[in-house]
Design a protein around this motif. Sequence first.
Motif, mmCIF file in Angstrom:
data_model
loop_
_atom_site.group_PDB
_atom_site.id
_atom_site.type_symbol
_atom_site.label_atom_id
_atom_site.label_comp_id
_atom_site.label_asym_id
_atom_site.label_seq_id
_atom_site.Cartn_x
_atom_site.Cartn_y
_atom_site.Cartn_z
ATOM 1 N N LEU A 133 0.851 -1.192 0.000
ATOM 2 C CA LEU A 133 0.000 0.000 0.000
ATOM 3 C C LEU A 133 0.886 1.242 0.000
ATOM 4 O O LEU A 133 2.013 1.212 0.514
ATOM 5 C CB LEU A 133 -0.921 0.009 1.226
ATOM 6 N N LEU A 142 -5.273 6.012 4.179
ATOM 7 C CA LEU A 142 -5.480 4.795 3.393
ATOM 8 C C LEU A 142 -6.970 4.490 3.232
ATOM 9 O O LEU A 142 -7.416 4.076 2.167
ATOM 10 C CB LEU A 142 -4.769 3.609 4.055
ATOM 11 N N HIS A 179 -9.017 1.824 0.738
ATOM 12 C CA HIS A 179 -8.447 0.551 1.206
ATOM 13 C C HIS A 179 -9.265 0.041 2.391
ATOM 14 O O HIS A 179 -9.196 0.572 3.505
ATOM 15 C CB HIS A 179 -6.984 0.735 1.580
#
Length: 891
Positions: A557, A579, A584
């Motif tokens: 990531l 994130l 995500h």
Amino acid sequence: MATDTLFLIDGSSYIYRAYFAIRHLSSPAGFPTNALYGFTQMLLKVIKDHHPGRLAVVFDKGRTTFRTEIYPDYKANRAAMPDDLVPQIGPIKEMVRAFSIPVLELEGYEADDIIGTIARRCEEQGLEAVVVTGDKDLMQIVSDRIRLLDTMKDRVSGIPEVVERFGVGPGQVIDILGLAGDTSDNIPGVPGIGEKTATKLIQEFGSLDALLERAGEVKGKTGERLREFAEQARLSRRLATIVRDVPLDFDLDAFAVAPADNRRLAELFKEYGFTTLMKELTSEATLTTEHYRTIFAEADFRALLADLAGAGVFSVDLETTSLNPLEADIVGISLSFRDHEACYIPVGHAYDGAPAQLDRTLVLEGLRPLLTDPAVRKVGQNLKYDYQVLRRHGIVMAGVWCDTMVASYLINPVRSGHGLDSLAVEHLDHRMISYEEVAGKGKDQLNFARVPVEKASTYSCEDADAAWLLHRLFLPRVAEAGMERLFFDLEMPLVPILAEMETAGVKLDLALLGELSAGLGSQLTALEEQVMALAPEPFNLNSPKQLGEVLFEKMKLPAGKKTKTKTGWSTNVEELERLAEAGHEIAAAILRYRGLAKLKSTYTDALPRLVHPASGRVHTSYNQTVTNTGRLSSSEPNLQNIPVRTDEGRKIRRAFIAEEGHLILSADYSQIELRVLAHLSEDRVFCDAFARDEDIHTRTAAEVFGLFPEMVTPEMRRQAKAINFGVIYGQGAFSLAKQLGITTKVAKEFIDNYFARHPGARAFLDGCVAEAEARGYVTTLMGRRLPIPDIASSNGNIRAFAQRNAVNYPIQGSAADIIKAAMVRVTERMRREGLTSRLIMQVHDELVFEVPEGERTAMERLVQHEMEHAAPLRVPLRADVNVGRNWSEAH
């Protein structure tokens, strides 16, 4: 440590290490002190841990040295010294001298050269030298008698450690540096040759000179570069070589450790706000104990009572069996009403050979008329505790007049603490007897009832005497600062109110908490399974290190800027939110997991353990002297952090219940900070909106978006609310854009439109910053001074943060003053009207009461009226009052 060992501290290296280890710290006057404090602590660590017999600190003196003469680009790549570090250099050297440690520096040479020269002299005279540094370059001077010590990593380097680090002995380190160069010092070396290659070459050829002579034997590009840059390699070696014959006149015997100049250290510690160090190092017992006495005879006790009545004001301090006032029994009472005089009345010392003491009931009954008389003024340190203990023994103390802890807080709210020991050191130049000195420490510590009376007497008399002396110092300072009314009409009446709130406590539904805990446990299990299903492999979800490896190394990531640290990847809330916003799913699940785990551990699991067995209720502690703004805080449990708007937070609030036959009444100020802003700024639009009782966020949305109020959507209102509160917190366009998920440009337009409509608010906020810059503090509605010591900082980020505080503090502080005034008004009226309802909690802008069902109507009217008239504002104060069987229903 033997006297034949000299410790040489690389002062220049440690200045920077201290500066970056402690990112920000300042004195009460706003002087930057992070490097000064860190350096002082490092110095103390060396002294405490190693007890050197000889000691000196070495500094660079200027940036121009013989190295810059032969190579002008030497260290030219280094950034200029940070603006807020520059003024700390002089005080650092002054601090070293106050420790009676020689300061060494010489124009034209670096600290390393001086260290190398002195260490060499030690070696020649059969002495040992320990160089305290984190600089690898100094490994070149290591020998059988010279070692390096990195106190920050707790690592000692001798010859084996040098070989482990460089692959060669100390004498060949300069050859490695000559080849590889040193980017930190801008030493060029040979292009294309790094440290690993340099090590291999020196290991093979033995030295740089031999290598350069036989450079033709080295094949490929490396050989070409060696031949082409041979002179540059020699120059680099010269630059890296520590000079060991500096023309410095010194005598090793002059480095023998001498006693510190405690008086000068005390002055420096006081000037820079190092109160803990003052207490530890520089203070001495200066108060005379000549007029301290212990009272055993009833006749002496009766004479004391007459003296106290005649004085009309005295300090009181209780010695007890427990720090918990709900469990503490009184062992002795100390009293003082004249400077340097105090009496101790032992009533509960119980040990073999303990002297006969006056009966506790006789003493308390004798003191009762004085303790309960509001006309007789009581002085003390943390009087809330003494009030609660006396209440437990059947005496409700009145005339609580001057708490030195609270007075100190008013005078300097940014002080790290207001304990009696540190206050005595700072203001009386006196080191108090510590509790450990009379009762012992650790597992061998005695209950105070077992402390010998003669030791207890001096210790306790000193407490009463110090509090008495401090109150005489503090009250004029409170008056001089214009805070006399704030102190006597608000802060001191609050002391017994908080004591009563803590004593009352609040009842909990333990069965419900058990259900909530089990429910949260099930949710956490499900979330953990969800995270593991999204992760490439199982890992410990509670390990930030493992989590970082999974997210950024296994799942690849995108990592945020500068998130990789020596201990692993950063997985803080900001990183996970970034994130999650990027879509995500695993990050969103982890955030949810962490939030629920904190609720479970902090509340549903912890609250039942905090229930007192005797009362069956939980008794939080309210802290009156902690926050910078005057707000109350609470601990064990911290009631301020229970989420208000989440479903889980509301469920936890359901567990705060009323006793049978009672109700919970909650009264919450509506938009108090915006109303304070309207009052202080006299902004016409704000004042008009509140006067009309309009929804202020809808009104703001209509102004910002150029719409009629009825056209404002819930999303527009949400954005307007963020703008309204963002103004209070000094929020800029970047932060607002991030909060609302919009561009910085649009956020700036919002703010510009806002201030165009609210010129009064703009002028007020600018005025707050100007006031802070001119005075070093801002003031609240009721005259509370809130220091902004960093407003003149040369560090732009620190100064910007101080400017935001200059805007925020007057508003938050005024709101704090108002809620405190409401507590005083409500309590006094409840007392006047003989109501039995109890104030049991204060959270943010909310007061919570436990009310008998028969007093509901009276309390609803009383609380709302007193809260809405707690302060005379240009706009109406509004308090929303609701009632229920539990806190959630009532809020």
